[in-house]
Design a protein around this motif. Structure first.
Motif, short mmCIF file in Angstrom:
data_model
loop_
_atom_site.label_atom_id
_atom_site.label_comp_id
_atom_site.label_asym_id
_atom_site.label_seq_id
_atom_site.Cartn_x
_atom_site.Cartn_y
_atom_site.Cartn_z
N LEU A 63 14.27 2.84 -97.05
CA LEU A 63 13.31 3.91 -97.27
C LEU A 63 11.91 3.35 -97.46
O LEU A 63 10.94 3.89 -96.92
CB LEU A 63 13.72 4.74 -98.48
CG LEU A 63 12.83 5.92 -98.83
CD1 LEU A 63 12.84 6.94 -97.70
CD2 LEU A 63 13.31 6.57 -100.12
N ARG A 64 11.79 2.27 -98.18
CA ARG A 64 10.49 1.64 -98.39
C ARG A 64 9.93 1.09 -97.09
O ARG A 64 8.73 1.19 -96.84
CB ARG A 64 10.60 0.52 -99.42
CG ARG A 64 10.81 1.02 -100.80
CD ARG A 64 10.79 -0.10 -101.80
NE ARG A 64 11.21 0.40 -103.09
CZ ARG A 64 11.95 -0.25 -103.93
NH1 ARG A 64 12.36 -1.47 -103.64
NH2 ARG A 64 12.28 0.28 -105.08
N ASN B 194 10.58 2.20 -94.05
CA ASN B 194 10.24 3.32 -93.17
C ASN B 194 9.09 4.16 -93.70
O ASN B 194 8.48 4.91 -92.94
CB ASN B 194 11.46 4.20 -92.93
CG ASN B 194 12.50 3.49 -92.09
OD1 ASN B 194 12.18 2.63 -91.29
ND2 ASN B 194 13.75 3.85 -92.30
N PHE B 195 8.79 4.06 -94.98
CA PHE B 195 7.68 4.81 -95.55
C PHE B 195 6.37 4.45 -94.87
O PHE B 195 5.53 5.32 -94.63
CB PHE B 195 7.58 4.57 -97.06
CG PHE B 195 6.47 5.33 -97.70
CD1 PHE B 195 6.58 6.70 -97.88
CD2 PHE B 195 5.31 4.69 -98.11
CE1 PHE B 195 5.55 7.42 -98.46
CE2 PHE B 195 4.28 5.39 -98.69
CZ PHE B 195 4.40 6.76 -98.87
N ILE B 196 6.20 3.20 -94.53
CA ILE B 196 4.99 2.76 -93.85
C ILE B 196 4.87 3.43 -92.48
O ILE B 196 3.79 3.76 -92.03
CB ILE B 196 4.97 1.22 -93.72
CG1 ILE B 196 4.85 0.61 -95.12
CG2 ILE B 196 3.82 0.75 -92.84
CD1 ILE B 196 5.00 -0.88 -95.16
N LEU B 197 5.99 3.68 -91.83
CA LEU B 197 5.98 4.36 -90.54
C LEU B 197 5.65 5.84 -90.69
O LEU B 197 5.00 6.43 -89.82
CB LEU B 197 7.33 4.20 -89.84
CG LEU B 197 7.75 2.78 -89.48
CD1 LEU B 197 9.16 2.78 -88.94
CD2 LEU B 197 6.78 2.20 -88.47
N PHE B 198 6.10 6.45 -91.77
CA PHE B 198 5.87 7.88 -91.98
C PHE B 198 4.52 8.20 -92.62
O PHE B 198 4.08 9.35 -92.58
CB PHE B 198 6.99 8.48 -92.84
CG PHE B 198 8.29 8.60 -92.11
CD1 PHE B 198 8.41 9.46 -91.03
CD2 PHE B 198 9.38 7.86 -92.49
CE1 PHE B 198 9.59 9.58 -90.34
CE2 PHE B 198 10.58 7.97 -91.81
CZ PHE B 198 10.69 8.84 -90.73
N LEU B 199 3.88 7.22 -93.20
CA LEU B 199 2.61 7.45 -93.87
C LEU B 199 1.56 8.05 -92.95
O LEU B 199 0.90 9.04 -93.34
CB LEU B 199 2.11 6.16 -94.53
CG LEU B 199 0.88 6.30 -95.40
CD1 LEU B 199 1.16 7.25 -96.56
CD2 LEU B 199 0.46 4.95 -95.92
N PRO B 200 1.36 7.56 -91.74
CA PRO B 200 0.36 8.21 -90.85
C PRO B 200 0.72 9.66 -90.54
O PRO B 200 -0.17 10.52 -90.49
CB PRO B 200 0.39 7.36 -89.58
CG PRO B 200 0.92 6.05 -90.00
CD PRO B 200 1.86 6.33 -91.13
N LEU B 201 2.00 9.96 -90.36
CA LEU B 201 2.40 11.33 -90.10
C LEU B 201 2.13 12.23 -91.30
O LEU B 201 1.69 13.37 -91.14
CB LEU B 201 3.88 11.39 -89.73
CG LEU B 201 4.27 10.71 -88.42
CD1 LEU B 201 5.78 10.73 -88.24
CD2 LEU B 201 3.58 11.38 -87.26
N LEU B 202 2.38 11.73 -92.48
CA LEU B 202 2.10 12.50 -93.69
C LEU B 202 0.61 12.75 -93.85
O LEU B 202 0.19 13.84 -94.25
CB LEU B 202 2.65 11.77 -94.92
CG LEU B 202 4.17 11.69 -95.03
CD1 LEU B 202 4.56 10.80 -96.20
CD2 LEU B 202 4.76 13.07 -95.18
N LEU B 203 -0.20 11.76 -93.54
CA LEU B 203 -1.65 11.92 -93.64
C LEU B 203 -2.16 12.93 -92.62
O LEU B 203 -3.02 13.76 -92.93
CB LEU B 203 -2.35 10.58 -93.46
CG LEU B 203 -2.17 9.58 -94.60
CD1 LEU B 203 -2.80 8.24 -94.26
CD2 LEU B 203 -2.75 10.14 -95.88
#
Length: 66
Positions: free
Chosen positions: A4-5, A7-16
């Motif tokens: 999860l940690r 993949n969080f870096i991958l999802f961060l741009p999508l969340l932003l």
């Protein structure tokens, strides 16, 4: 949990992107007159924008404005 940690870096741009898109939609909704919005109900559109993630702002920009 470690995956999860990573993949969080991958999802961060999508969340932003989602957050910025929601903020833009809410600001546009606030600035518009009630007559410029479909169904003339700002509260319903605010709920849609905030509740449905990326789909809410997309629905507002496509269907919500007259």
């Amino acid at each position: 949990m470690e995956g999860l940690r990573e993949n969080f870096i991958l999802f961060l741009p999508l969340l932003l992107i989602q957050l910025v898109f929601q903020i833009l939609a809410i600001v546009d909704l606030i600035k518009r007159n009630k007559e410029e919005i479909r169904w003339e109900n700002k509260i319903i559109w605010a709920i849609i924008i905030l509740a449905f993630g990326i789909l809410g702002p997309m629905a507002y920009f496509v269907f919500g404005r007259k």
